[in-house]
Write an enzyme that holds these catalytic residues in place. Sequence first.
Site, PDB file in Angstrom:
ATOM      1  N   GLU A   1       9.007 -13.802 -20.227  1.00  0.00           N
ATOM      2  CA  GLU A   1       8.657 -12.417 -19.909  1.00  0.00           C
ATOM      3  C   GLU A   1       7.538 -11.913 -20.833  1.00  0.00           C
ATOM      4  O   GLU A   1       6.629 -11.209 -20.382  1.00  0.00           O
ATOM      5  CB  GLU A   1       9.913 -11.540 -20.008  1.00  0.00           C
ATOM      6  CG  GLU A   1       9.718 -10.074 -19.731  1.00  0.00           C
ATOM      7  CD  GLU A   1       9.148  -9.735 -18.347  1.00  0.00           C
ATOM      8  OE1 GLU A   1       9.067 -10.625 -17.495  1.00  0.00           O
ATOM      9  OE2 GLU A   1       8.738  -8.579 -18.157  1.00  0.00           O
TER      10      GLU A   1
ATOM     11  N   LYS B   1       4.002 -10.548 -19.419  1.00  0.00           N
ATOM     12  CA  LYS B   1       3.477  -9.206 -19.721  1.00  0.00           C
ATOM     13  C   LYS B   1       2.044  -9.312 -20.239  1.00  0.00           C
ATOM     14  O   LYS B   1       1.179  -8.546 -19.845  1.00  0.00           O
ATOM     15  CB  LYS B   1       4.338  -8.484 -20.769  1.00  0.00           C
ATOM     16  CG  LYS B   1       5.645  -7.935 -20.274  1.00  0.00           C
ATOM     17  CD  LYS B   1       5.545  -6.691 -19.425  1.00  0.00           C
ATOM     18  CE  LYS B   1       5.495  -6.971 -17.951  1.00  0.00           C
ATOM     19  NZ  LYS B   1       6.673  -7.405 -17.266  1.00  0.00           N
TER      20      LYS B   1
ATOM     21  N   LYS C   1       2.683  -2.738  -7.532  1.00  0.00           N
ATOM     22  CA  LYS C   1       4.025  -2.542  -8.055  1.00  0.00           C
ATOM     23  C   LYS C   1       5.091  -3.114  -7.130  1.00  0.00           C
ATOM     24  O   LYS C   1       6.081  -3.667  -7.568  1.00  0.00           O
ATOM     25  CB  LYS C   1       4.256  -1.039  -8.240  1.00  0.00           C
ATOM     26  CG  LYS C   1       5.577  -0.692  -8.869  1.00  0.00           C
ATOM     27  CD  LYS C   1       5.598  -1.106 -10.312  1.00  0.00           C
ATOM     28  CE  LYS C   1       6.920  -0.826 -10.986  1.00  0.00           C
ATOM     29  NZ  LYS C   1       7.013  -1.611 -12.237  1.00  0.00           N
TER      30      LYS C   1
ATOM     31  N   CYS D   1       0.852  -1.182   0.000  1.00  0.00           N
ATOM     32  CA  CYS D   1       0.000   0.000   0.000  1.00  0.00           C
ATOM     33  C   CYS D   1       0.891   1.236   0.000  1.00  0.00           C
ATOM     34  O   CYS D   1       2.088   1.159   0.216  1.00  0.00           O
ATOM     35  CB  CYS D   1      -0.877  -0.001   1.234  1.00  0.00           C
ATOM     36  SG  CYS D   1      -1.647  -1.594   1.553  1.00  0.00           S
TER      37      CYS D   1
ATOM     38  N   TRP E   1      -3.826  -1.934  -1.060  1.00  0.00           N
ATOM     39  CA  TRP E   1      -3.826  -3.190  -1.805  1.00  0.00           C
ATOM     40  C   TRP E   1      -4.232  -4.235  -0.773  1.00  0.00           C
ATOM     41  O   TRP E   1      -3.467  -4.551   0.129  1.00  0.00           O
ATOM     42  CB  TRP E   1      -2.429  -3.478  -2.364  1.00  0.00           C
ATOM     43  CG  TRP E   1      -2.369  -4.686  -3.247  1.00  0.00           C
ATOM     44  CD1 TRP E   1      -2.617  -4.749  -4.583  1.00  0.00           C
ATOM     45  CD2 TRP E   1      -2.016  -6.015  -2.850  1.00  0.00           C
ATOM     46  NE1 TRP E   1      -2.456  -6.027  -5.039  1.00  0.00           N
ATOM     47  CE2 TRP E   1      -2.081  -6.825  -4.006  1.00  0.00           C
ATOM     48  CE3 TRP E   1      -1.670  -6.610  -1.633  1.00  0.00           C
ATOM     49  CZ2 TRP E   1      -1.803  -8.198  -3.981  1.00  0.00           C
ATOM     50  CZ3 TRP E   1      -1.391  -7.979  -1.607  1.00  0.00           C
ATOM     51  CH2 TRP E   1      -1.455  -8.752  -2.772  1.00  0.00           C
TER      52      TRP E   1
ATOM     53  N   GLU F   1      -0.339 -10.293 -17.364  1.00  0.00           N
ATOM     54  CA  GLU F   1      -0.491  -9.237 -16.368  1.00  0.00           C
ATOM     55  C   GLU F   1      -1.427  -8.127 -16.804  1.00  0.00           C
ATOM     56  O   GLU F   1      -2.252  -7.672 -16.029  1.00  0.00           O
ATOM     57  CB  GLU F   1       0.873  -8.563 -16.134  1.00  0.00           C
ATOM     58  CG  GLU F   1       1.699  -9.131 -15.063  1.00  0.00           C
ATOM     59  CD  GLU F   1       2.891  -8.228 -14.784  1.00  0.00           C
ATOM     60  OE1 GLU F   1       3.061  -7.864 -13.637  1.00  0.00           O
ATOM     61  OE2 GLU F   1       3.646  -7.889 -15.718  1.00  0.00           O
TER      62      GLU F   1
ATOM     63  N   ARG G   1       1.256   1.549  -6.145  1.00  0.00           N
ATOM     64  CA  ARG G   1       1.540   0.551  -5.113  1.00  0.00           C
ATOM     65  C   ARG G   1       0.310  -0.239  -4.709  1.00  0.00           C
ATOM     66  O   ARG G   1       0.423  -1.283  -4.050  1.00  0.00           O
ATOM     67  CB  ARG G   1       2.084   1.253  -3.861  1.00  0.00           C
ATOM     68  CG  ARG G   1       3.409   1.907  -4.052  1.00  0.00           C
ATOM     69  CD  ARG G   1       3.833   2.563  -2.767  1.00  0.00           C
ATOM     70  NE  ARG G   1       4.184   1.582  -1.769  1.00  0.00           N
ATOM     71  CZ  ARG G   1       5.426   1.219  -1.478  1.00  0.00           C
ATOM     72  NH1 ARG G   1       6.425   1.760  -2.112  1.00  0.00           N
ATOM     73  NH2 ARG G   1       5.669   0.326  -0.554  1.00  0.00           N
TER      74      ARG G   1
ATOM     75  N   ASN H   1       1.004  -0.194   6.270  1.00  0.00           N
ATOM     76  CA  ASN H   1       1.435  -1.010   5.150  1.00  0.00           C
ATOM     77  C   ASN H   1       2.168  -2.207   5.758  1.00  0.00           C
ATOM     78  O   ASN H   1       3.027  -2.015   6.612  1.00  0.00           O
ATOM     79  CB  ASN H   1       2.382  -0.172   4.279  1.00  0.00           C
ATOM     80  CG  ASN H   1       2.855  -0.910   3.060  1.00  0.00           C
ATOM     81  OD1 ASN H   1       2.350  -1.982   2.747  1.00  0.00           O
ATOM     82  ND2 ASN H   1       3.817  -0.326   2.366  1.00  0.00           N
ATOM     83  N   GLY H   2       1.816  -3.435   5.353  1.00  0.00           N
ATOM     84  CA  GLY H   2       2.452  -4.620   5.925  1.00  0.00           C
ATOM     85  C   GLY H   2       1.372  -5.592   6.390  1.00  0.00           C
ATOM     86  O   GLY H   2       0.208  -5.455   6.018  1.00  0.00           O
TER      87      GLY H   2
ATOM     88  N   HIS I   1       7.214 -31.796 -25.579  1.00  0.00           N
ATOM     89  CA  HIS I   1       7.028 -32.701 -24.441  1.00  0.00           C
ATOM     90  C   HIS I   1       5.724 -32.427 -23.708  1.00  0.00           C
ATOM     91  O   HIS I   1       5.572 -32.839 -22.558  1.00  0.00           O
ATOM     92  CB  HIS I   1       8.218 -32.584 -23.478  1.00  0.00           C
ATOM     93  CG  HIS I   1       9.514 -32.945 -24.133  1.00  0.00           C
ATOM     94  ND1 HIS I   1       9.850 -34.242 -24.463  1.00  0.00           N
ATOM     95  CD2 HIS I   1      10.534 -32.163 -24.588  1.00  0.00           C
ATOM     96  CE1 HIS I   1      11.033 -34.247 -25.061  1.00  0.00           C
ATOM     97  NE2 HIS I   1      11.468 -32.992 -25.146  1.00  0.00           N
TER      98      HIS I   1
HETATM   99  C1  AGP Z   1       6.504  -7.276 -13.286  1.00  0.00           C
HETATM  100  O1  AGP Z   1       5.818  -6.882 -14.416  1.00  0.00           O
HETATM  101  C2  AGP Z   1       5.689  -7.728 -12.199  1.00  0.00           C
HETATM  102  N1  AGP Z   1       4.705  -6.791 -11.843  1.00  0.00           N
HETATM  103  C3  AGP Z   1       6.329  -8.474 -11.060  1.00  0.00           C
HETATM  104  O2  AGP Z   1       6.543  -9.767 -11.530  1.00  0.00           O
HETATM  105  C4  AGP Z   1       7.634  -7.930 -10.467  1.00  0.00           C
HETATM  106  O3  AGP Z   1       8.677  -8.065 -11.372  1.00  0.00           O
HETATM  107  C5  AGP Z   1       7.942  -8.702  -9.158  1.00  0.00           C
HETATM  108  O4  AGP Z   1       6.924  -8.463  -8.244  1.00  0.00           O
HETATM  109  C6  AGP Z   1       9.284  -8.333  -8.565  1.00  0.00           C
HETATM  110  O5  AGP Z   1       9.354  -6.986  -8.260  1.00  0.00           O
HETATM  111  P1  AGP Z   1      10.730  -6.281  -7.937  1.00  0.00           P
HETATM  112  O6  AGP Z   1      11.546  -6.301  -9.176  1.00  0.00           O
HETATM  113  O7  AGP Z   1      10.346  -4.895  -7.517  1.00  0.00           O
HETATM  114  O8  AGP Z   1      11.365  -7.058  -6.828  1.00  0.00           O
END
Ligand code: AGP
Length: 595
Positions: free
Chosen positions: A468, A472, A590, A2, A74, A475, A27, A100-101, A491
């Site tokens: 990746e 993307k 994030k 958060c 969040w 996500e 965040r 936050n936590g 396989h």
């Molecule tokens: C990336 O697009 C993601 N949102 C996520 O996988 C991210 O890379 C992961 O949470 C790690 O974050 P960081 O690089 O801030 O540690």
Amino acid sequence: MCGIVGYVGPREAAPILLQGLARLEYRGYDSAGLAVLNGHGLETRKLAGRVAALGDALAREPLAGACGIAHTRWATHGAPTARNAHPHGDCAGTLALVHNGIIENADVLRAYLARAGHQLVTDTDTETLVHLIEDAPGDTLEERVRAALQHVVGTYGLAVLSAGEPGKIVAARRGSPVLLGVGDGEQFVASDASAVVAHTRSVVYLEDGDIAVLTRDGYRVLDEQARERQPQVDAVDWDVGDLELGGFAHFMPLRGRLLQEEGDVRLGGLNLPADQCGRVRRIVILACGTSWHAGLVGRHLIEELAGIPVEVEYASEYRYRRAVQPPGTLAVAISQSGETADTLEALRTARAAGSRVLGIVNVVGSTIAREADGGIYLHAGPEIGVASTKAFTSQLVALTLLGLYLGRRRGLDAAAGRALVEQLDALPDLVAQALTAEEEVDELAARFAHAPNALYLGRGVNYPVALEGALKLKEISYVHAEGYPAAEMKHGPIALIDENMPVVFVAPRDPVFSKVVSNMQEVKARGGRLIAVTTQGNDDLRGLVDHELRVPVTAPLLTPVLTVIPLQLLAYHIAARRGCDVDRPRNLAKSVTVE
Ligand code: AGP
């Protein structure tokens, strides 16, 4: 996960808090709220939804007051509703708290507080904190916060207001980042610098166990033993313009780190002298998500350039495994945010097992950056969109620099170093060229925007790029996508292929290109729709694939920096065509500061 922001000073707090929340919305963004202290005591507004909705609510019913705290959430405990949004209050309505936590013993505390007669009205773990403070002994808010936190198991970054002590904010940190923004006659508190940088660039990072007291005239930081300490004041070296959508993505400032003549690199913060490089026998890379994918590319880079065996671990798995860590193991934590809880704990686990730890981090002053023995900052500029893009390409470059640095101290000759430095130097222009494919990618996105599934395949150093690309797409467009090593497809995943399945091959001209072509034939034979990301000037795929996207030529080891760009663009355009919120995809945050 958060976002927290607080303000005390001569100005109206609410607009400053709202602006800070908007900067922090990456965040977490399922609900938002703020509390302000004024002549009438504490006033709170909160709702489910975005910060903009909170702004509308405040426009209708303004809140006056020059001291306040705010939060964008969040959800961890309890649905994203107005009731569960922060700030939370105590029974008497004299305290407001943002957090936050995760409070791990919330259930125990909840039962204890209920027995003591408290009315708990939300489903959150956070609410227990504010009721504990309500009952805690002490003459001042900071003493009561300290006493309450003795009963807490878990992580927190928090800020509290008390109607009994107007003009004061108390903040505390354990496991979740908190910084103070030091202004002239005004003070700020926030979970990251983006919330305060419009007002001040002087920041103080709290350490775990710290409690800070802010008034308009200044701040005090008390350590775990309640002793006042004089923390270092750091300068934020980026600008508010970097946070705006118009702010162009930086490309890592390569120049200054590249030593053309020596065929070497200068990495000031690495703290790894030549004799120590020689003693490294094994590297373990610790990371999550996109950063983990960067680590997989890093394995190729480091093994090839420096001849050191590399393992790449999911940080979340590593920390709970009795990983065997022989002497000479160097741990490298990769994290854009520098605050990912799993990566931070994995770093601590590796250190406890005797390893030296390096960090490859974007956010300057973040916890991982501060806890690592040395490292490389990405200097990619703030990355606001939840999906990591420019951080990924910058991580790849940083890993190349690390591989080259280690390699040059372990026998890689100067000529090979010079050749790579030359290619690195050319990379920013090649990235700019790769980005010009946008229109073409959008046309492709139009064709595939409604496909329910997609398969991404690659080999060698481009296999992680396939992972990746798939991540993307998942996500930001919510399309199911799988990334696989191209040869592994036969396989199992080959069973999925029919004429409706888009199959994206990452196939630049490199040493495994002919092998990838064989895998393409296998897909073609089963009717799959082939899309290839390949190298400019390569005509060998004509007639085989349905669509080609081309990237400029570079050294094979550097191709992932370029091949990932069309895949990032493809995910973006598909998501935009599907009407998704590209910058704030559902359920994500994030910075994942919970495990
Ligand atoms: C990336 O697009 C993601 N949102 C996520 O996988 C991210 O890379 C992961 O949470 C790690 O974050 P960081 O690089 O801030 O540690």
